[in-house]
Scaffold this motif. Sequence first.
Motif, PDB file in Angstrom:
ATOM      1  N   ASP A 198       4.756   0.937   5.020  1.00 24.03           N
ATOM      2  CA  ASP A 198       3.371   1.188   4.741  1.00 24.03           C
ATOM      3  C   ASP A 198       2.988   0.684   3.675  1.00 24.03           C
ATOM      4  OD1 ASP A 198       3.846   4.079   6.570  1.00 24.03           O
ATOM      5  OD2 ASP A 198       5.607   3.432   5.550  1.00 24.03           O
ATOM      6  N   ASP A 199       3.775  -0.098   2.228  1.00 22.62           N
ATOM      7  CA  ASP A 199       3.089  -0.096   1.361  1.00 22.62           C
ATOM      8  C   ASP A 199       2.342  -2.058   1.616  1.00 22.62           C
ATOM      9  OD1 ASP A 199       4.979   1.152  -0.789  1.00 22.62           O
ATOM     10  OD2 ASP A 199       6.955  -0.135  -0.734  1.00 22.62           O
ATOM     11  N   LEU A 224      -1.752 -13.296  -1.162  1.00 20.30           N
ATOM     12  CA  LEU A 224      -0.604 -12.580  -0.560  1.00 20.30           C
ATOM     13  C   LEU A 224       0.675 -13.001  -0.601  1.00 20.30           C
ATOM     14  CD1 LEU A 224      -3.259 -11.437   0.904  1.00 20.30           C
ATOM     15  CD2 LEU A 224      -2.160  -8.896   1.010  1.00 20.30           C
ATOM     16  N   HIS A 225       1.354 -11.778  -1.749  1.00 19.00           N
ATOM     17  CA  HIS A 225       2.688 -12.335  -1.412  1.00 19.00           C
ATOM     18  C   HIS A 225       3.918 -11.106  -1.534  1.00 19.00           C
ATOM     19  CE1 HIS A 225       2.819 -16.970  -3.295  1.00 19.00           C
ATOM     20  NE2 HIS A 225       1.678 -17.009  -2.040  1.00 19.00           N
ATOM     21  N   GLN A 226       4.366 -10.697  -0.587  1.00 19.80           N
ATOM     22  CA  GLN A 226       4.989  -9.758  -0.688  1.00 19.80           C
ATOM     23  C   GLN A 226       6.568  -9.698  -0.250  1.00 19.80           C
ATOM     24  OE1 GLN A 226       3.572  -5.816  -0.568  1.00 19.80           O
ATOM     25  NE2 GLN A 226       5.442  -5.927  -0.992  1.00 19.80           N
ATOM     26  N   TYR A 227       7.661  -9.602  -1.005  1.00 20.53           N
ATOM     27  CA  TYR A 227       8.537  -9.613  -0.333  1.00 20.53           C
ATOM     28  C   TYR A 227       9.312  -8.085  -0.880  1.00 20.53           C
ATOM     29  CZ  TYR A 227       9.007 -14.288  -1.466  1.00 20.53           C
ATOM     30  OH  TYR A 227       8.399 -15.991  -1.039  1.00 20.53           O
ATOM     31  N   PHE A 228       9.821  -7.666   0.153  1.00 20.36           N
ATOM     32  CA  PHE A 228      10.309  -6.385   0.849  1.00 20.36           C
ATOM     33  C   PHE A 228      12.248  -6.487  -0.138  1.00 20.36           C
ATOM     34  CE2 PHE A 228       7.797  -7.396   4.112  1.00 20.36           C
ATOM     35  CZ  PHE A 228       6.779  -6.681   3.709  1.00 20.36           C
ATOM     36  N   GLU A 229      12.695  -4.999  -0.971  1.00 22.48           N
ATOM     37  CA  GLU A 229      13.581  -4.800  -1.192  1.00 22.48           C
ATOM     38  C   GLU A 229      14.326  -3.874  -1.265  1.00 22.48           C
ATOM     39  OE1 GLU A 229      12.477  -5.343  -5.420  1.00 22.48           O
ATOM     40  OE2 GLU A 229      12.029  -7.191  -5.306  1.00 22.48           O
ATOM     41  N   ASN A 230      15.712  -3.695  -1.391  1.00 24.09           N
ATOM     42  CA  ASN A 230      16.249  -2.319  -0.989  1.00 24.09           C
ATOM     43  C   ASN A 230      17.512  -2.154  -1.963  1.00 24.09           C
ATOM     44  OD1 ASN A 230      16.712   0.157  -0.039  1.00 24.09           O
ATOM     45  ND2 ASN A 230      18.318  -1.385   2.148  1.00 24.09           N
ATOM     46  N   ALA A 273       2.210 -10.858  -6.843  1.00 22.66           N
ATOM     47  CA  ALA A 273       2.744  -9.376  -6.101  1.00 22.66           C
ATOM     48  C   ALA A 273       1.664  -7.864  -6.085  1.00 22.66           C
ATOM     49  CB  ALA A 273       4.317  -8.958  -6.648  1.00 22.66           C
ATOM     50  N   ARG A 274       2.110  -7.104  -5.493  1.00 21.11           N
ATOM     51  CA  ARG A 274       1.236  -6.374  -5.813  1.00 21.11           C
ATOM     52  C   ARG A 274       1.401  -5.512  -6.782  1.00 21.11           C
ATOM     53  NH1 ARG A 274       1.678  -0.302  -2.390  1.00 21.11           N
ATOM     54  NH2 ARG A 274      -0.189  -0.184  -3.057  1.00 21.11           N
ATOM     55  N   THR A 275       3.122  -5.866  -7.400  1.00 19.01           N
ATOM     56  CA  THR A 275       3.338  -4.755  -9.104  1.00 19.01           C
ATOM     57  C   THR A 275       3.421  -5.552 -10.092  1.00 19.01           C
ATOM     58  OG1 THR A 275       4.872  -6.523  -8.184  1.00 19.01           O
ATOM     59  CG2 THR A 275       5.643  -3.528  -7.482  1.00 19.01           C
ATOM     60  N   MET A 276       2.445  -7.028  -9.778  1.00 15.50           N
ATOM     61  CA  MET A 276       2.108  -7.545 -11.353  1.00 15.50           C
ATOM     62  C   MET A 276       1.629  -6.842 -12.161  1.00 15.50           C
ATOM     63  SD  MET A 276       3.392 -10.590 -11.434  1.00 15.50           S
ATOM     64  CE  MET A 276       2.855 -11.621 -11.887  1.00 15.50           C
ATOM     65  N   PRO A 277       1.217  -7.122 -13.332  1.00 13.92           N
ATOM     66  CA  PRO A 277      -0.077  -6.287 -13.863  1.00 13.92           C
ATOM     67  C   PRO A 277      -1.280  -6.568 -13.592  1.00 13.92           C
ATOM     68  CG  PRO A 277       1.474  -6.660 -15.511  1.00 13.92           C
ATOM     69  CD  PRO A 277       2.047  -7.016 -14.135  1.00 13.92           C
ATOM     70  N   TRP A 283      -7.057  -9.033 -11.200  1.00 13.94           N
ATOM     71  CA  TRP A 283      -7.014 -11.124 -10.972  1.00 13.94           C
ATOM     72  C   TRP A 283      -7.801 -11.505  -9.672  1.00 13.94           C
ATOM     73  CZ3 TRP A 283      -4.707 -15.568 -13.026  1.00 13.94           C
ATOM     74  CH2 TRP A 283      -4.651 -16.175 -11.853  1.00 13.94           C
ATOM     75  N   GLU A 284      -7.769 -10.197  -8.935  1.00  7.18           N
ATOM     76  CA  GLU A 284      -8.174 -10.946  -7.671  1.00  7.18           C
ATOM     77  C   GLU A 284      -9.698 -11.118  -7.522  1.00  7.18           C
ATOM     78  OE1 GLU A 284      -3.746 -10.895  -5.913  1.00  7.18           O
ATOM     79  OE2 GLU A 284      -5.144  -9.460  -7.852  1.00  7.18           O
TER      80      GLU A 284
END
Length: 502
Positions: free
Chosen positions: A260-261, A241-247, A215-219, A224-225
């Motif tokens: 936008d993220d 790329l893996h992206q899960y959207f949260e609310n 995830a983009r939020t991983m340290p 890594w990439e």
Amino acid sequence: MLSSHVIADADFVIAPVARHVFGSFVEHLGRCVYGGIYEPGHATADANGFRGDVLALIRELGPTIVRYPGGNFVSGYDWEDGVGPKDQRPVRLDLAWGSTETNQFGTNEFMDWCKAADIEPMFAVNLGTRGAAEAQNFLEYCNHPGGTHYADLRRSHGYEAPHDIKFWCLGNEMDGPWQTGAKTAEEYGRIATETAKMMRWTSDGLQLAACGSSARTMPSFGAWEYEVLDHCFEQVDYISLHQYFENHEHEVDRFLTAIDDLESFITEVTAIADAVAAKRRSPKRIMLSLDEWNVWYRARSGEQLRGVGWPEAPPLLEEIYNMEDALVIGGALLTMINHADRVKAACLAQLVNVIAPIMTETGGPAWRQTIFHPFAQASRHARGNALRLKVDTGTFTAGNQQAAPLLVTAVVHDPDTGAATLFALNRSLDEEMTLTAELRNMGTRRLASADELHHRDLEATNTKDAPDRVTPVAHPKAALTDGVLTATLKPLSWNVFTTIPA
């Protein structure tokens, strides 16, 4: 009233929209396979045990390629368990999801299902608990014509012709501590390189995807990439790329900026891949595979996340989607379309029951979740070239976005048929928007269809008893005159306008 103006010119092309962008995902997780696509004994099941009602909805949804068998599951999966006579297949513990795997559905069943659904397969190999040799054996089983141990094993299982699977993922989320056999970037980069090399020596014409960070939020994100691609750049075609959207905050304006993220995520990974190319002074460009993406945050803890007592096919990750989720899914699709030059594959995770556009009741009916509709419309209409647009619209501030555009849009023009479709998402919370779109260098046109997805209750969901509560309807305020499309977009609405030569 808000107003937005769009200019779309057929001569200004970003790139053709890859059909693989409209992919999905089937993992041995919860009820995605068992009770989802596969349920022998169901009233609609065929001789193979494939649910006919689910197949009909999948054909309507329109996925073009489906990733299998995982996901986290693949990092502990022995592919040999899922082939051969069913009464001889072993029952295993699935450490990824705390479940018991019967292996009654495996490689050949999935390939039969792909043929029934008219879908291309995307396979993943286990680089967690296994390695390059096992991946090469699996590929030989699937793709080699015959005369070798594994190819003849497939033939003995009743599949004389090779499956000829072209798209392969080299593991899954290998930087995640939750992953069976997680690895450092160096460890993974080396094994991905050697696995890719051996697979290419075994079968021609492969498309290979290396794992990006989970995830983009991983340290580990970014570093890594770069390190992984620095190892396997010459051997792979894609980075995932893996992206899960949260609310979690339940703030719709903030939730909508997840789009936008995703835009930032795509541009960042593109830049990293191109930096690796620049280091080599290479003209090669690594493409992006967004091979897991969706809204997912409700069904993400406790018994929704892992089975208790090693059950078979427990109801895990069964996210129930509402109207605002559908808006985010639509906006994410437009973001991918507008990056058609680099995003060449994507998989909505997953297909049935598990964070999915389709829900079923085991032994009962199947129905469309709210997110089904924007995906189905994009898969159906986004054929051809994504156009580079000039967009004038207002902005809003939410989350970490200081000037997010109120209108999210994309235009796809098919030079073969002449069809052009404009997709429009109005992100205003409470104001209608007048849309004016000039369609240039496309000849004389007429409006073939206009659809609107909107519901006053953003929490509205589709259920077994009310499967069409949230569904597209004919757009009430749209017209096309002299190549100019005009429409009034309701607040928080998803809209699709298709024009064809007159």
